[in-house]
Design a protein around this motif. Structure first.
Motif, PDB file in Angstrom:
ATOM      1  N   ILE A 253      17.522   7.279 -10.302  1.00 17.73           N
ATOM      2  CA  ILE A 253      16.962   6.509 -11.413  1.00 17.73           C
ATOM      3  C   ILE A 253      15.769   7.259 -11.988  1.00 17.73           C
ATOM      4  O   ILE A 253      14.740   7.416 -11.338  1.00 17.73           O
ATOM      5  N   ALA A 254      15.928   7.720 -13.234  1.00 17.05           N
ATOM      6  CA  ALA A 254      14.931   8.596 -13.852  1.00 17.05           C
ATOM      7  C   ALA A 254      13.851   7.843 -14.612  1.00 17.05           C
ATOM      8  O   ALA A 254      12.799   8.408 -14.912  1.00 17.05           O
ATOM      9  N   LEU A 255      14.104   6.573 -14.939  1.00 14.03           N
ATOM     10  CA  LEU A 255      13.129   5.784 -15.689  1.00 14.03           C
ATOM     11  C   LEU A 255      12.408   4.816 -14.760  1.00 14.03           C
ATOM     12  O   LEU A 255      13.037   4.137 -13.948  1.00 14.03           O
ATOM     13  N   SER A 256      11.099   4.762 -14.870  1.00 14.45           N
ATOM     14  CA  SER A 256      10.311   3.782 -14.124  1.00 14.45           C
ATOM     15  C   SER A 256       9.129   3.357 -14.981  1.00 14.45           C
ATOM     16  O   SER A 256       8.790   4.024 -15.968  1.00 14.45           O
ATOM     17  N   VAL A 257       8.517   2.256 -14.607  1.00 16.25           N
ATOM     18  CA  VAL A 257       7.327   1.768 -15.309  1.00 16.25           C
ATOM     19  C   VAL A 257       6.119   1.961 -14.404  1.00 16.25           C
ATOM     20  O   VAL A 257       6.080   1.456 -13.284  1.00 16.25           O
ATOM     21  N   LEU A 258       5.167   2.717 -14.896  1.00 19.46           N
ATOM     22  CA  LEU A 258       3.917   2.926 -14.171  1.00 19.46           C
ATOM     23  C   LEU A 258       3.023   1.709 -14.394  1.00 19.46           C
ATOM     24  O   LEU A 258       2.810   1.284 -15.532  1.00 19.46           O
ATOM     25  N   VAL A 298       9.836  -1.899  -6.312  1.00 15.48           N
ATOM     26  CA  VAL A 298       8.514  -1.289  -6.204  1.00 15.48           C
ATOM     27  C   VAL A 298       8.625   0.082  -5.543  1.00 15.48           C
ATOM     28  O   VAL A 298       9.300   0.246  -4.520  1.00 15.48           O
ATOM     29  N   CYS A 299       7.937   1.071  -6.139  1.00 17.74           N
ATOM     30  CA  CYS A 299       7.881   2.427  -5.582  1.00 17.74           C
ATOM     31  C   CYS A 299       6.429   2.895  -5.524  1.00 17.74           C
ATOM     32  O   CYS A 299       5.561   2.380  -6.245  1.00 17.74           O
ATOM     33  N   THR A 300       6.192   3.871  -4.697  1.00 22.46           N
ATOM     34  CA  THR A 300       4.878   4.500  -4.665  1.00 22.46           C
ATOM     35  C   THR A 300       4.664   5.298  -5.943  1.00 22.46           C
ATOM     36  O   THR A 300       5.586   5.486  -6.745  1.00 22.46           O
ATOM     37  N   LEU A 301       3.463   5.817  -6.110  1.00 29.03           N
ATOM     38  CA  LEU A 301       3.165   6.637  -7.279  1.00 29.03           C
ATOM     39  C   LEU A 301       4.042   7.883  -7.317  1.00 29.03           C
ATOM     40  O   LEU A 301       4.353   8.402  -8.395  1.00 29.03           O
ATOM     41  N   ASP A 302       4.485   8.335  -6.148  1.00 28.92           N
ATOM     42  CA  ASP A 302       5.375   9.501  -6.078  1.00 28.92           C
ATOM     43  C   ASP A 302       6.837   9.143  -6.330  1.00 28.92           C
ATOM     44  O   ASP A 302       7.689  10.029  -6.344  1.00 28.92           O
ATOM     45  N   GLU A 304       8.725   6.951  -4.418  1.00 31.29           N
ATOM     46  CA  GLU A 304       9.466   6.559  -3.230  1.00 31.29           C
ATOM     47  C   GLU A 304       9.535   5.033  -3.144  1.00 31.29           C
ATOM     48  O   GLU A 304       8.495   4.358  -3.175  1.00 31.29           O
ATOM     49  N   PRO A 305      10.739   4.448  -3.025  1.00 27.33           N
ATOM     50  CA  PRO A 305      10.843   2.991  -2.918  1.00 27.33           C
ATOM     51  C   PRO A 305      10.075   2.454  -1.713  1.00 27.33           C
ATOM     52  O   PRO A 305      10.097   3.046  -0.637  1.00 27.33           O
ATOM     53  N   VAL A 306       9.370   1.351  -1.914  1.00 26.84           N
ATOM     54  CA  VAL A 306       8.675   0.662  -0.832  1.00 26.84           C
ATOM     55  C   VAL A 306       9.607  -0.447  -0.355  1.00 26.84           C
ATOM     56  O   VAL A 306       9.746  -1.485  -1.009  1.00 26.84           O
ATOM     57  N   GLU A 307      10.272  -0.220   0.748  1.00 23.52           N
ATOM     58  CA  GLU A 307      11.331  -1.100   1.221  1.00 23.52           C
ATOM     59  C   GLU A 307      10.856  -2.546   1.335  1.00 23.52           C
ATOM     60  O   GLU A 307       9.823  -2.834   1.935  1.00 23.52           O
ATOM     61  N   GLY A 308      11.619  -3.452   0.733  1.00 25.37           N
ATOM     62  CA  GLY A 308      11.347  -4.875   0.869  1.00 25.37           C
ATOM     63  C   GLY A 308      10.459  -5.451  -0.209  1.00 25.37           C
ATOM     64  O   GLY A 308      10.333  -6.678  -0.313  1.00 25.37           O
ATOM     65  N   TYR A 309       9.829  -4.624  -1.040  1.00 21.63           N
ATOM     66  CA  TYR A 309       8.904  -5.113  -2.058  1.00 21.63           C
ATOM     67  C   TYR A 309       9.521  -4.963  -3.449  1.00 21.63           C
ATOM     68  O   TYR A 309       9.952  -3.863  -3.830  1.00 21.63           O
ATOM     69  N   VAL A 310       9.561  -6.073  -4.177  1.00 22.07           N
ATOM     70  CA  VAL A 310      10.084  -6.057  -5.540  1.00 22.07           C
ATOM     71  C   VAL A 310       9.133  -6.846  -6.429  1.00 22.07           C
ATOM     72  O   VAL A 310       8.218  -7.529  -5.946  1.00 22.07           O
ATOM     73  N   MET A 311       9.356  -6.748  -7.745  1.00 22.30           N
ATOM     74  CA  MET A 311       8.621  -7.599  -8.669  1.00 22.30           C
ATOM     75  C   MET A 311       9.359  -8.925  -8.714  1.00 22.30           C
ATOM     76  O   MET A 311      10.392  -9.060  -9.360  1.00 22.30           O
ATOM     77  N   THR A 312       8.841  -9.903  -7.996  1.00 22.10           N
ATOM     78  CA  THR A 312       9.531 -11.184  -7.855  1.00 22.10           C
ATOM     79  C   THR A 312       9.283 -12.135  -9.014  1.00 22.10           C
ATOM     80  O   THR A 312      10.044 -13.088  -9.211  1.00 22.10           O
ATOM     81  N   GLY A 313       8.222 -11.909  -9.767  1.00 25.76           N
ATOM     82  CA  GLY A 313       7.922 -12.778 -10.904  1.00 25.76           C
ATOM     83  C   GLY A 313       7.262 -11.988 -12.008  1.00 25.76           C
ATOM     84  O   GLY A 313       6.689 -10.920 -11.765  1.00 25.76           O
ATOM     85  N   ALA A 314       7.355 -12.528 -13.226  1.00 22.20           N
ATOM     86  CA  ALA A 314       6.753 -11.823 -14.360  1.00 22.20           C
ATOM     87  C   ALA A 314       6.346 -12.817 -15.427  1.00 22.20           C
ATOM     88  O   ALA A 314       7.126 -13.677 -15.832  1.00 22.20           O
ATOM     89  N   ASN A 315       5.117 -12.716 -15.865  1.00 21.89           N
ATOM     90  CA  ASN A 315       4.648 -13.369 -17.075  1.00 21.89           C
ATOM     91  C   ASN A 315       4.564 -12.291 -18.147  1.00 21.89           C
ATOM     92  O   ASN A 315       4.996 -11.155 -17.929  1.00 21.89           O
ATOM     93  N   LEU A 341       1.509   2.028  -9.030  1.00 24.70           N
ATOM     94  CA  LEU A 341       2.868   1.921  -8.512  1.00 24.70           C
ATOM     95  C   LEU A 341       3.854   2.252  -9.627  1.00 24.70           C
ATOM     96  O   LEU A 341       3.507   2.223 -10.808  1.00 24.70           O
ATOM     97  N   ARG A 342       5.071   2.544  -9.246  1.00 23.48           N
ATOM     98  CA  ARG A 342       6.150   2.715 -10.207  1.00 23.48           C
ATOM     99  C   ARG A 342       7.214   1.672  -9.909  1.00 23.48           C
ATOM    100  O   ARG A 342       7.577   1.452  -8.751  1.00 23.48           O
ATOM    101  N   ILE A 343       7.728   1.020 -10.958  1.00 27.14           N
ATOM    102  CA  ILE A 343       8.739  -0.023 -10.806  1.00 27.14           C
ATOM    103  C   ILE A 343      10.043   0.468 -11.428  1.00 27.14           C
ATOM    104  O   ILE A 343      10.087   0.810 -12.613  1.00 27.14           O
ATOM    105  N   LEU A 344      11.111   0.496 -10.635  1.00 27.36           N
ATOM    106  CA  LEU A 344      12.422   0.871 -11.148  1.00 27.36           C
ATOM    107  C   LEU A 344      13.033  -0.330 -11.867  1.00 27.36           C
ATOM    108  O   LEU A 344      12.976  -1.457 -11.367  1.00 27.36           O
ATOM    109  N   PRO A 345      13.640  -0.138 -13.027  1.00 31.43           N
ATOM    110  CA  PRO A 345      14.121  -1.270 -13.839  1.00 31.43           C
ATOM    111  C   PRO A 345      15.526  -1.724 -13.477  1.00 31.43           C
ATOM    112  O   PRO A 345      16.357  -0.951 -12.995  1.00 31.43           O
TER     113      PRO A 345
END
Length: 376
Positions: A253-258, A298-302, A304-315, A341-345
């Motif tokens: 996945i080449a696109l992420s949101v910083l 959720v991924c680190t700044l580099d 790498e996915p942080v296992e178990g952590y996602v964006m569970t909610g959004a306003n 952090l970087r978030i994969l969409p």
């Protein structure tokens, strides 16, 4: 600039991953012996599209006439507008053609076909027209065996048009998740479109192009006999929906949101970030799949996915980072305020559309800004 210089949220494109995705798809199309016409609605970006053409793509597919105008202005002339055209858009298409754009338009009804033909005759120009074929009951198009197929072809034969070919899109492939099912859908897509082309030829109509494609079927087809070109779009970035379908990994996945951590609700196990649905989009495409990634992984700044952590909610401008299985009451220590952090969409096309530009990240971890298009 470096990543740390960017204001957040920002849309990052990992160039190494993007280039690898482009090479993978182009190599596969070359091995199957078909032309490749990428759908550039995913990126809507000249620099991304130039990389696809450099790799061997022949022409592009667009989803709006605004895209066609912008890419033509950037020097790309071979363009398929792959949304059924209506009479009110024909003047915009005509203007492009008179400037030298080799534009192809789409129809799936006698009424639309007649309008294109009449407009072409009235303006002394021949529109290249593709007939859309429905091979999977997913969206629009004419069934390959339908009598309407020949009726549309007849409506196009009165002048003002050239029946250029047939095209289909197996969008229902997004609902599958096994190699066997994807290969079967790719064959259903291929055989249906080829059948439509043969019926037209048997009835005396020209049918130069047989165009199929979606990212899952393009990567799963075992053979493409009778097909002349393939279209696919989201492969250039990939996303979590494609991960769940099974045609990529998170590392593709080449696109992420910083984004930046701006606060916490520690008793709830929440970290609050400055990327909400205005950055990620409201697309929850993974919700109906086997793995629900919330609004993103959720991924680190580099990266790498942080296992178990996602964006569970959004306003609108706030995102909630947490573990959906059980609260992490130490989340403030794991992700202190100021952490990037970087978030994969879920859906790269939808997330990309939230931003006016991409930050293209190279192997040296520096970025350059690439504009993207908006509008119709």
């Amino acid at each position: 600039m470096k990543i740390s210089d960017l204001s957040t949220p920002a849309a990052l494109v990992d160039l190494a991953k993007m280039e690898r995705n482009i090479t993978r798809m182009q190599s596969r199309m070359d091995s199957l012996g078909v032309n490749f016409r990428p759908h550039v609605k995913t990126s809507k970006c000249v620099e991304v599209t130039q990389a696809q053409i450099k790799a061997g793509a022949r022409g592009i597919t667009v989803s709006t006439l605004k895209e066609a105008e912008q890419f033509f202005a950037a020097g790309i002339t071979d363009i398929l507008y792959a949304v059924g055209i209506t009479a009110n858009k024909l003047p915009q298409a005509l203007a492009l053609m008179r400037k030298g754009c080799d534009l192809k338009v789409l129809t799936d009804s006698v009424q639309s076909a007649a309008a294109i033909a009449a407009f072409g005759l009235a303006n002394d120009i021949r529109f290249k027209v593709m007939i859309e074929i429905d091979t999977d009951d997913h969206r629009s198009g004419i069934k390959p065996e339908s009598a309407q197929l020949l009726e549309v072809a007849q409506a196009l034969s009165v002048g003002g048009t050239e029946l250029y070919g047939v095209m289909t899109h197996a969008g229902s492939s997004y609902d599958l998740n096994t190699p066997e099912a994807l290969a079967e859908m790719a064959e259903q897509e291929r055989s249906g479109c080829v059948l439509a082309a043969q019926r037209l030829r048997d009835a005396g109509f020209a049918c130069q192009v047989v165009s199929v494609g979606s990212t899952p079927t393009a990567l799963s087809a075992r053979q493409l006999e009778g097909v002349t070109e393939v279209r696919a779009g989201v492969y250039v970035f990939f996303d979590l929906v494609m991960h769940n379908v099974g045609v990529c990994t998170t590392d593709d996945i080449a696109l992420s949101v910083l984004t930046t951590v701006i606060g916490h609700q520690e008793e709830k196990g929440w970290a609050i970030v400055d990327a909400g649905w205005m950055a990620m989009s409201r697309d929850r495409g993974t919700q109906k799949q086997t793995t629900d990634f919330g609004y993103g992984q959720v991924c680190t700044l580099d990266g790498e996915p942080v296992e178990g952590y996602v964006m569970t909610g959004a306003n609108q401008e706030h995102g909630i980072i947490s573990r959906p299985d059980h609260p992490d009451l130490s989340i403030a220590k794991r992700f202190p305020v100021g952490t990037q952090l970087r978030i994969l969409p879920n859906h790269a096309c939808a997330t990309g559309a939230q931003f006016p530009e991409y930050q293209a990240l190279n192997r040296h971890q520096t970025v350059q800004t690439w504009p993207r298009f908006y509008g119709w």
